[in-house]
Design a protein around this motif. Sequence first.
Motif, short mmCIF file in Angstrom:
data_model
loop_
_atom_site.label_atom_id
_atom_site.label_comp_id
_atom_site.label_asym_id
_atom_site.label_seq_id
_atom_site.Cartn_x
_atom_site.Cartn_y
_atom_site.Cartn_z
N PHE A 1 12.59 2.21 8.85
CA PHE A 1 11.96 1.85 10.11
C PHE A 1 11.49 0.41 10.01
N GLN A 2 11.15 -0.16 11.17
CA GLN A 2 10.66 -1.53 11.10
C GLN A 2 9.54 -1.77 12.09
N LEU A 3 8.69 -2.70 11.70
CA LEU A 3 7.61 -3.20 12.54
C LEU A 3 7.95 -4.65 12.82
N GLN A 4 7.73 -5.07 14.07
CA GLN A 4 8.15 -6.42 14.43
C GLN A 4 7.40 -6.90 15.68
N THR A 5 7.57 -8.18 15.95
CA THR A 5 7.12 -8.71 17.23
C THR A 5 8.30 -8.63 18.19
N GLU A 6 8.01 -8.66 19.48
CA GLU A 6 9.09 -8.61 20.48
C GLU A 6 10.09 -9.71 20.19
N ILE B 1 12.38 4.43 3.30
CA ILE B 1 11.83 5.59 2.61
C ILE B 1 13.02 6.36 2.04
N LYS B 2 13.09 6.47 0.73
CA LYS B 2 14.22 7.17 0.09
C LYS B 2 13.82 7.55 -1.33
N ASP B 3 14.23 8.76 -1.75
CA ASP B 3 13.94 9.24 -3.11
C ASP B 3 12.45 9.16 -3.44
N ASN B 4 11.62 9.50 -2.48
CA ASN B 4 10.16 9.50 -2.64
C ASN B 4 9.60 8.12 -3.02
N LYS B 5 10.33 7.08 -2.62
CA LYS B 5 9.89 5.70 -2.88
C LYS B 5 9.90 4.93 -1.56
N VAL B 6 9.24 3.79 -1.59
CA VAL B 6 9.21 2.91 -0.42
C VAL B 6 9.70 1.53 -0.87
N LYS B 7 10.67 1.00 -0.14
CA LYS B 7 11.13 -0.37 -0.37
C LYS B 7 10.91 -1.12 0.93
N THR B 8 10.68 -2.41 0.82
CA THR B 8 10.42 -3.19 2.01
C THR B 8 11.02 -4.59 1.88
N LEU C 1 0.83 -1.21 0.00
CA LEU C 1 0.00 0.00 0.00
C LEU C 1 0.86 1.26 0.00
N MET C 2 1.99 1.22 0.72
CA MET C 2 2.90 2.37 0.74
C MET C 2 3.53 2.58 -0.64
N LYS C 3 3.94 1.48 -1.29
CA LYS C 3 4.52 1.58 -2.63
C LYS C 3 3.51 2.15 -3.62
N LYS C 4 2.28 1.66 -3.52
CA LYS C 4 1.21 2.12 -4.41
C LYS C 4 0.93 3.60 -4.17
N GLY C 5 0.88 4.01 -2.90
CA GLY C 5 0.65 5.41 -2.56
C GLY C 5 1.76 6.30 -3.08
N GLY D 1 11.48 -8.46 4.28
CA GLY D 1 11.07 -9.24 5.43
C GLY D 1 12.24 -9.61 6.33
N LYS D 2 13.07 -8.63 6.66
CA LYS D 2 14.17 -8.87 7.60
C LYS D 2 14.51 -7.57 8.30
N ALA D 3 15.30 -7.67 9.36
CA ALA D 3 15.66 -6.51 10.16
C ALA D 3 16.59 -5.57 9.40
N HIS D 4 16.46 -4.29 9.68
CA HIS D 4 17.35 -3.27 9.10
C HIS D 4 18.49 -3.02 10.08
N LYS D 5 19.67 -2.72 9.57
CA LYS D 5 20.83 -2.48 10.46
C LYS D 5 20.67 -1.24 11.32
N GLU D 6 20.10 -0.18 10.76
CA GLU D 6 19.98 1.08 11.50
C GLU D 6 18.62 1.74 11.30
N PRO D 7 17.55 1.12 11.81
CA PRO D 7 16.24 1.76 11.66
C PRO D 7 16.17 3.03 12.52
N LYS D 8 15.50 4.05 12.00
CA LYS D 8 15.33 5.30 12.78
C LYS D 8 14.32 5.08 13.90
N PHE D 9 13.38 4.16 13.68
CA PHE D 9 12.49 3.75 14.77
C PHE D 9 12.00 2.33 14.55
N THR D 10 11.64 1.71 15.65
CA THR D 10 11.11 0.34 15.63
C THR D 10 9.85 0.31 16.47
N ILE D 11 8.82 -0.31 15.94
CA ILE D 11 7.60 -0.55 16.70
C ILE D 11 7.52 -2.05 16.91
#
Length: 124
Positions: A36-41, A51-58, A14-18, A60-70
């Motif tokens: 950023f990342q969303l995850q379970t505990e 989020i980069k260059d007005n695009k969204v990439k995703t 949905l983010m890519k489409k938007g 299914g694995k952890a990012h090395k340096e997310p700005k925030f994690t939920i």
Amino acid sequence: MIKFRLLLWALGLLMKKGAKNNPDFQKQLEGKDFAFQLQTEGAGIVRQYVIKDNKVKTKGKAHKEPKFTISFKDAETGLAILTSKDKNAFMKGIQDKNIVISGDLSLVMWFQGISKYLKPKKKK
């Protein structure tokens, strides 16, 4: 568990489409360059969003340096909160310690702000 994974994947879709088709959403992406990342505990289930260059990439694995994690307590809780029609579900999740947020809170607020663009359009 599979439903939660699917939801996180669909959110990326949905983010890519938007980013391609929604001028209001595109404005929200302007000048943004972070992950950023969303995850379970414990990161049993994790998905990163870049989020980069007005695009969204995703991925299914952890990012090395997310700005925030939920982090959600578990997949069931994450699914319930992210799909809730209750506008206060997210805040209640934080208060009940079912959600733990780490990182840049201003970007978390940005993410909450863009969520209104990510709801599937109702068919007329």
